[in-house]
Motif scaffolding. Sequence first.
Motif, PDB file in Angstrom:
ATOM      1  N   GLN A 271       0.836  -1.203   0.000  1.00  0.00           N
ATOM      2  CA  GLN A 271       0.000   0.000   0.000  1.00  0.00           C
ATOM      3  C   GLN A 271       0.869   1.250   0.000  1.00  0.00           C
ATOM      4  OE1 GLN A 271      -3.276   0.009   2.772  1.00  0.00           O
ATOM      5  NE2 GLN A 271      -3.235  -2.211   2.993  1.00  0.00           N
ATOM      6  N   ASP A 272       0.426   2.250  -0.710  1.00  0.00           N
ATOM      7  CA  ASP A 272       1.162   3.506  -0.807  1.00  0.00           C
ATOM      8  C   ASP A 272       0.817   4.376   0.407  1.00  0.00           C
ATOM      9  OD1 ASP A 272       2.753   5.510  -1.698  1.00  0.00           O
ATOM     10  OD2 ASP A 272       1.315   6.288  -3.174  1.00  0.00           O
ATOM     11  N   ILE A 273       1.693   4.384   1.378  1.00  0.00           N
ATOM     12  CA  ILE A 273       1.420   5.076   2.634  1.00  0.00           C
ATOM     13  C   ILE A 273       2.368   6.272   2.766  1.00  0.00           C
ATOM     14  CG2 ILE A 273       1.275   4.879   5.133  1.00  0.00           C
ATOM     15  CD1 ILE A 273      -0.725   3.153   3.634  1.00  0.00           C
ATOM     16  N   LEU A 274       1.804   7.423   3.054  1.00  0.00           N
ATOM     17  CA  LEU A 274       2.605   8.626   3.214  1.00  0.00           C
ATOM     18  C   LEU A 274       2.269   9.310   4.531  1.00  0.00           C
ATOM     19  CD1 LEU A 274       2.206  10.142  -0.384  1.00  0.00           C
ATOM     20  CD2 LEU A 274       4.183   8.903   0.504  1.00  0.00           C
ATOM     21  N   THR A 275       3.230  10.080   5.046  1.00  0.00           N
ATOM     22  CA  THR A 275       2.983  10.901   6.227  1.00  0.00           C
ATOM     23  C   THR A 275       1.925  11.962   5.890  1.00  0.00           C
ATOM     24  OG1 THR A 275       5.161  10.566   7.193  1.00  0.00           O
ATOM     25  CG2 THR A 275       4.025  12.611   7.775  1.00  0.00           C
ATOM     26  N   THR A 276       0.988  12.142   6.803  1.00  0.00           N
ATOM     27  CA  THR A 276      -0.090  13.103   6.603  1.00  0.00           C
ATOM     28  C   THR A 276      -0.134  14.083   7.769  1.00  0.00           C
ATOM     29  OG1 THR A 276      -1.758  11.788   7.766  1.00  0.00           O
ATOM     30  CG2 THR A 276      -1.431  11.324   5.407  1.00  0.00           C
ATOM     31  N   GLN A 277      -1.158  14.909   7.775  1.00  0.00           N
ATOM     32  CA  GLN A 277      -1.334  15.863   8.875  1.00  0.00           C
ATOM     33  C   GLN A 277      -1.595  15.151  10.195  1.00  0.00           C
ATOM     34  OE1 GLN A 277      -4.340  18.799   8.093  1.00  0.00           O
ATOM     35  NE2 GLN A 277      -4.246  19.695  10.144  1.00  0.00           N
ATOM     36  N   ASP A 278      -2.181  13.959  10.141  1.00  0.00           N
ATOM     37  CA  ASP A 278      -2.570  13.243  11.359  1.00  0.00           C
ATOM     38  C   ASP A 278      -1.600  12.130  11.757  1.00  0.00           C
ATOM     39  OD1 ASP A 278      -4.929  14.758  11.627  1.00  0.00           O
ATOM     40  OD2 ASP A 278      -5.931  13.463  10.158  1.00  0.00           O
ATOM     41  N   ASN A 279      -0.885  11.583  10.791  1.00  0.00           N
ATOM     42  CA  ASN A 279      -0.047  10.409  11.072  1.00  0.00           C
ATOM     43  C   ASN A 279       1.346  10.561  10.467  1.00  0.00           C
ATOM     44  OD1 ASN A 279      -2.240   8.545  12.156  1.00  0.00           O
ATOM     45  ND2 ASN A 279      -3.046   9.019  10.122  1.00  0.00           N
ATOM     46  N   ALA A 281       4.265   8.102   8.874  1.00  0.00           N
ATOM     47  CA  ALA A 281       4.380   6.780   8.285  1.00  0.00           C
ATOM     48  C   ALA A 281       5.851   6.437   8.119  1.00  0.00           C
ATOM     49  CB  ALA A 281       3.675   6.732   6.931  1.00  0.00           C
ATOM     50  N   ILE A 282       6.263   5.295   8.695  1.00  0.00           N
ATOM     51  CA  ILE A 282       7.655   4.873   8.585  1.00  0.00           C
ATOM     52  C   ILE A 282       7.699   3.404   8.185  1.00  0.00           C
ATOM     53  CG2 ILE A 282       8.471   6.564  10.273  1.00  0.00           C
ATOM     54  CD1 ILE A 282       8.525   4.379  12.365  1.00  0.00           C
ATOM     55  N   ILE A 306      13.272  -0.483  17.928  1.00  0.00           N
ATOM     56  CA  ILE A 306      12.252  -1.527  18.039  1.00  0.00           C
ATOM     57  C   ILE A 306      10.953  -0.904  18.526  1.00  0.00           C
ATOM     58  CG2 ILE A 306      11.580  -3.686  19.150  1.00  0.00           C
ATOM     59  CD1 ILE A 306      13.883  -4.008  17.213  1.00  0.00           C
ATOM     60  N   LEU A 307       9.863  -1.160  17.811  1.00  0.00           N
ATOM     61  CA  LEU A 307       8.534  -0.740  18.240  1.00  0.00           C
ATOM     62  C   LEU A 307       7.658  -1.965  18.419  1.00  0.00           C
ATOM     63  CD1 LEU A 307       7.873   2.307  15.859  1.00  0.00           C
ATOM     64  CD2 LEU A 307       8.402   2.389  18.304  1.00  0.00           C
ATOM     65  N   HIS A 308       6.848  -1.959  19.472  1.00  0.00           N
ATOM     66  CA  HIS A 308       5.857  -3.015  19.677  1.00  0.00           C
ATOM     67  C   HIS A 308       4.494  -2.503  19.227  1.00  0.00           C
ATOM     68  CE1 HIS A 308       9.004  -4.379  22.604  1.00  0.00           C
ATOM     69  NE2 HIS A 308       8.754  -5.494  21.964  1.00  0.00           N
ATOM     70  N   VAL A 309       3.817  -3.325  18.447  1.00  0.00           N
ATOM     71  CA  VAL A 309       2.512  -2.961  17.900  1.00  0.00           C
ATOM     72  C   VAL A 309       1.516  -4.042  18.291  1.00  0.00           C
ATOM     73  CG1 VAL A 309       1.193  -2.433  15.821  1.00  0.00           C
ATOM     74  CG2 VAL A 309       3.632  -1.830  15.943  1.00  0.00           C
ATOM     75  N   GLU A 320       3.152 -11.744   8.486  1.00  0.00           N
ATOM     76  CA  GLU A 320       4.106 -12.800   8.811  1.00  0.00           C
ATOM     77  C   GLU A 320       5.428 -12.237   9.312  1.00  0.00           C
ATOM     78  OE1 GLU A 320       4.569 -15.270   5.411  1.00  0.00           O
ATOM     79  OE2 GLU A 320       2.512 -16.039   5.477  1.00  0.00           O
ATOM     80  N   LYS A 321       6.097 -13.047  10.123  1.00  0.00           N
ATOM     81  CA  LYS A 321       7.428 -12.700  10.603  1.00  0.00           C
ATOM     82  C   LYS A 321       8.360 -12.506   9.411  1.00  0.00           C
ATOM     83  CE  LYS A 321      11.047 -14.485  13.681  1.00  0.00           C
ATOM     84  NZ  LYS A 321      11.408 -15.605  14.600  1.00  0.00           N
ATOM     85  N   GLY A 322       9.155 -11.436   9.430  1.00  0.00           N
ATOM     86  CA  GLY A 322      10.054 -11.124   8.330  1.00  0.00           C
ATOM     87  C   GLY A 322       9.455 -10.201   7.290  1.00  0.00           C
ATOM     88  N   SER A 323       8.141  -9.951   7.376  1.00  0.00           N
ATOM     89  CA  SER A 323       7.477  -9.089   6.398  1.00  0.00           C
ATOM     90  C   SER A 323       7.907  -7.632   6.571  1.00  0.00           C
ATOM     91  CB  SER A 323       5.952  -9.166   6.562  1.00  0.00           C
ATOM     92  OG  SER A 323       5.482 -10.469   6.348  1.00  0.00           O
ATOM     93  N   HIS A 324       8.042  -6.944   5.424  1.00  0.00           N
ATOM     94  CA  HIS A 324       8.280  -5.502   5.457  1.00  0.00           C
ATOM     95  C   HIS A 324       6.917  -4.802   5.524  1.00  0.00           C
ATOM     96  CE1 HIS A 324      12.649  -5.271   4.788  1.00  0.00           C
ATOM     97  NE2 HIS A 324      12.466  -6.464   4.238  1.00  0.00           N
ATOM     98  N   VAL A 325       6.835  -3.791   6.383  1.00  0.00           N
ATOM     99  CA  VAL A 325       5.546  -3.147   6.654  1.00  0.00           C
ATOM    100  C   VAL A 325       5.715  -1.637   6.761  1.00  0.00           C
ATOM    101  CG1 VAL A 325       4.529  -5.116   7.871  1.00  0.00           C
ATOM    102  CG2 VAL A 325       5.913  -3.458   9.141  1.00  0.00           C
ATOM    103  N   HIS A 326       4.594  -0.953   6.714  1.00  0.00           N
ATOM    104  CA  HIS A 326       4.517   0.456   7.091  1.00  0.00           C
ATOM    105  C   HIS A 326       3.918   0.530   8.497  1.00  0.00           C
ATOM    106  CE1 HIS A 326       5.595   2.071   3.227  1.00  0.00           C
ATOM    107  NE2 HIS A 326       4.624   1.418   2.611  1.00  0.00           N
ATOM    108  N   ILE A 327       4.439   1.446   9.290  1.00  0.00           N
ATOM    109  CA  ILE A 327       3.876   1.710  10.619  1.00  0.00           C
ATOM    110  C   ILE A 327       3.257   3.093  10.597  1.00  0.00           C
ATOM    111  CG2 ILE A 327       4.304   1.792  13.103  1.00  0.00           C
ATOM    112  CD1 ILE A 327       6.993   0.398  12.550  1.00  0.00           C
ATOM    113  N   LEU A 328       1.962   3.150  10.915  1.00  0.00           N
ATOM    114  CA  LEU A 328       1.288   4.443  11.039  1.00  0.00           C
ATOM    115  C   LEU A 328       1.324   4.876  12.503  1.00  0.00           C
ATOM    116  CD1 LEU A 328      -1.910   4.362   8.778  1.00  0.00           C
ATOM    117  CD2 LEU A 328       0.300   5.429   8.332  1.00  0.00           C
ATOM    118  N   ILE A 329       1.858   6.071  12.752  1.00  0.00           N
ATOM    119  CA  ILE A 329       1.984   6.604  14.110  1.00  0.00           C
ATOM    120  C   ILE A 329       1.089   7.839  14.225  1.00  0.00           C
ATOM    121  CG2 ILE A 329       3.543   7.503  15.867  1.00  0.00           C
ATOM    122  CD1 ILE A 329       5.845   6.145  14.383  1.00  0.00           C
TER     123      ILE A 329
END
Length: 337
Positions: A271-279, A281-282, A306-309, A320-329
Amino acid sequence: MSYVTINQVTKTYENQVVLNNISLTLQKGEFATLLGQSGCGKSTLLRSIAGLEEVDRGSILVDQKNITHLSPRRREVGMVFQSYALFPNMTVFDNIAYGLKMKKESNIKSRVQNMIDMVDLTGKEGAYPHQLSGGQQQRVALARALVMKPKVLLLDEPLSALDAKIRKNLQKELKRIQRELEITTIFVTHDQEEAMTLSDKIFIMNQGIIVQSGAPSEIYTSPLNTFVAKFIGNYNVLNINVFNKLVGNIELKGHEVAIRPEVLELLPVAQDILTTQDNWAIGGFIRDISMTGNVLRYEVETDGSILHVDSLHHQRKILEKGSHVHILIPKKECIVL
């Protein structure tokens, strides 16, 4: 007017300060919890209120009466210990009635029977402690304290020796009884979930001082410092410079940033995730996954941190373990300490 007042209480053992100038207040009928790690002073404070420990300085007032130097039996407080401390040669009825008989009270039979009914031990009047389960023994200990009609009920980790299911049930019963009797209660525990479940007010202790106090929701959502954030809610706590570099931000000022694991969201990199006014994205990748009941905890590495989600475990696809992901903060959920 406060019903219980602890004013600048200090206690030392062999030159080690166990209680360091502690002050707190409670209103009549409140359920308060002293929460902290082993050795923080919470049980010592409880025993000081009960008169089992003599304080070095300060005062303790109950219902505007100074009880600081009174003997335990004159303080009008009831205490329940972790060890139950029942008389093994006495029945349930006689254990509960013991204090009333010692004080030569009237209507002993009816008062004891009413308390037996309240703690759901009807039919066990003639049983001895060894014939009872751990949960039933703890109910007897509670009834024995309550039958004396104390002004304050003190509970020193009374449920810690019980298994999880019995403990949950007794938490509900304890809260019901406390509400029904409207008795001011001070509960000691090191279990954050137990404190959150039972309390009107929580006092978090560390190294002999109260580091934060307030309603459970306030404590959980607004920790005042790093110790509280790490202890009460399993927060992610990052150095402010590390965090600012991580999210590409230069605005946050402070020492550290705390973020609850359940407010973070993981999304596949597709998914194309970008930093916004509210979040913010890393990017990151999942190092590990663990499950606690209905919650999945992802351990995600991102740029050396390290972040716990936390995510509810339901029907949707588990990353899955090893998957690359986006984290929305969520920006509004970041607490600067």
